[in-house]
Write a protein that holds these residues in place. Structure first.
Motif, PDB file in Angstrom:
ATOM      1  N   SER A  24       0.826  -1.213   0.000  1.00 20.95           N
ATOM      2  CA  SER A  24       0.000   0.000   0.000  1.00 20.95           C
ATOM      3  C   SER A  24       0.861   1.264   0.000  1.00 20.95           C
ATOM      4  CB  SER A  24      -0.920   0.011   1.225  1.00 20.95           C
ATOM      5  OG  SER A  24      -1.500   1.298   1.376  1.00 20.95           O
ATOM      6  N   TYR A  26      -0.047   4.102   0.921  1.00 19.24           N
ATOM      7  CA  TYR A  26      -0.286   4.800   2.192  1.00 19.24           C
ATOM      8  C   TYR A  26       0.635   4.292   3.299  1.00 19.24           C
ATOM      9  CZ  TYR A  26      -4.747   6.102  -0.019  1.00 19.24           C
ATOM     10  OH  TYR A  26      -5.709   6.583  -0.853  1.00 19.24           O
TER      11      TYR A  26
ATOM     12  N   THR B 103      -7.660  12.661  -1.083  1.00 15.57           N
ATOM     13  CA  THR B 103      -9.010  12.381  -0.600  1.00 15.57           C
ATOM     14  C   THR B 103      -9.204  10.865  -0.517  1.00 15.57           C
ATOM     15  OG1 THR B 103      -9.805  12.475  -2.872  1.00 15.57           O
ATOM     16  CG2 THR B 103     -10.015  14.488  -1.559  1.00 15.57           C
ATOM     17  N   ASN B 104     -10.266  10.431   0.144  1.00 16.34           N
ATOM     18  CA  ASN B 104     -10.565   8.999   0.292  1.00 16.34           C
ATOM     19  C   ASN B 104      -9.353   8.219   0.818  1.00 16.34           C
ATOM     20  OD1 ASN B 104     -12.992   9.688  -0.944  1.00 16.34           O
ATOM     21  ND2 ASN B 104     -12.181   9.207  -2.975  1.00 16.34           N
ATOM     22  N   ILE B 105      -8.669   8.811   1.786  1.00 12.57           N
ATOM     23  CA  ILE B 105      -7.408   8.237   2.274  1.00 12.57           C
ATOM     24  C   ILE B 105      -7.640   6.892   2.969  1.00 12.57           C
ATOM     25  CG2 ILE B 105      -5.477   8.624   3.863  1.00 12.57           C
ATOM     26  CD1 ILE B 105      -6.217  11.735   3.339  1.00 12.57           C
ATOM     27  N   GLY B 106      -6.956   5.867   2.476  1.00 16.94           N
ATOM     28  CA  GLY B 106      -7.028   4.546   3.088  1.00 16.94           C
ATOM     29  C   GLY B 106      -8.257   3.733   2.705  1.00 16.94           C
TER      30      GLY B 106
END
Lengths: 137, 186
Positions: A24, A26, B103-106
């Motif tokens: 990921s 993130y 935006t729409n993190i994760g």
């Protein structure tokens, strides 16, 4: 047939990294912010176990399946290539949110645009091959 | 069964990576994923341009099979082993990302603003190619990537690998803190 085992090991690797969310974008950014232990736990436990495995192999002279002694090639001593090359790699790692393993694994998740990252990585490898004698090592 | 479908904790994933390294060693191979990029360049005929690609790359075919297995593993995980595809991030990370305009993190593994084909722009194409270029160039320059240095190299207590990993973090932190906020392609 002799390659099938490598396919199997790859599947284990692919499931582990995907289920651990190492693939990921993130998670990689979170790692560079030092906001979570997750990635450090993964790399740290892999390294600690890896040290034990390598020490065991060396001390017990463990042989590979083909009956040959498992040996380890020491890396060439230098600072420049590892520090400079490593920094280039780190810049790309945070930007892509993926190192080479995850790049491939993300294809399995259907992220087709990762092909652009893989294309870039091939290009980068090629350009290194062209410039290598001009770079400090 | 629930444990399988939830994200796996670090103490499951780390040992599985160590297992991967051990199995490859046991089968007489070295764990190093970025080597596949050099193999692919050589297979495509790059030795016409640099002797760096003139090597015994055919002995490295196993590595291409290995990453092929990785793709299958990624697919199996996505299709069968995930209750949902969200990533539960630290709240401070989410805040920082929001400040960068994400935006729409994760909500999925990768940000749609960069990796969703429906949102593709010239900017994202350039961004992704440059990102890959740095990874490929840096990995070969440093002589390895996360698997070769951070796992295999550190496991063998190699000082060069530690230097490389320090480099990974210098680059990664510089990118995350100082460069990303200015170059994200949206």
């Amino acid at each position: 047939m002799k390659y099938l085992k490598f396919l199997g090991i790859g599947v284990i690797f692919g499931i582990a990294l995907t289920k651990g969310q190492v693939v990921s974008w993130y998670r990689i950014i979170e790692m560079f912010y030092f906001d979570s232990f997750h990635m450090y736990g993964i790399i740290g436990s892999a390294v600690v176990l890896g040290i034990i495995i390598v020490q065991y192999i060396k001390s017990k002279k463990v042989k590979s399946i083909e009956g040959q002694l498992i040996t380890f090639n020491p890396k060439n001593k230098s600072v420049a290539r590892y520090l400079i090359g490593g920094t280039f790699f780190g810049l790309g790692w945070a930007m892509a949110g993926a190192c080479p393993g995850p790049m491939y694994l993300l294809l399995g998740r259907g992220y087709w645009l990762i092909l652009l990252v893989i294309f870039g990585a091939l290009l980068g490898t090629f350009v290194y091959g062209l410039l290598r004698h001009k770079l400090p090592h | 069964m629930d444990f399988i479908l939830q994200p796996w904790p670090w103490y499951v994933v780390g040992p599985l990576i160590a297992l991967t390294m051990f199995l490859l060693l046991y089968f007489g191979k070295e764990f190093g994923v970025s080597n596949t990029l050099r193999v692919a360049c050589s297979a495509a005929g790059a030795q016409k341009f640099s002797e760096f690609f003139h090597w015994d790359w055919r002995s490295q075919k196993w590595n291409l099979i290995f990453v092929g297995g990785g793709v299958i593993g990624g697919f199996i995980s996505y299709m069968f082993l995930e209750a949902d595809h969200t990533v539960a991030l630290a709240s401070s990370t989410v805040e920082n990302m929001r400040d960068m305009g994400l935006t729409n993190i994760g909500e999925s593994y990768l940000p749609s603003q960069i990796f969703d084909p429906e949102e593709i722009t010239v900017g994202t194409v350039a961004y992704l190619i440059v990102a890959g270029f740095l990874v490929g160039f840096g990995a070969r320059y440093a002589g390895g990537c996360t698997s070769g240095h951070a796992i295999s190299g550190l496991a063998n207590l190699q000082l060069p690998s530690l230097i490389a990993v320090i480099g990974f973090f210098i680059g990664g932190m510089a990118m995350t803190y100082y460069i990303l906020p200015h170059i994200l392609p949206f």
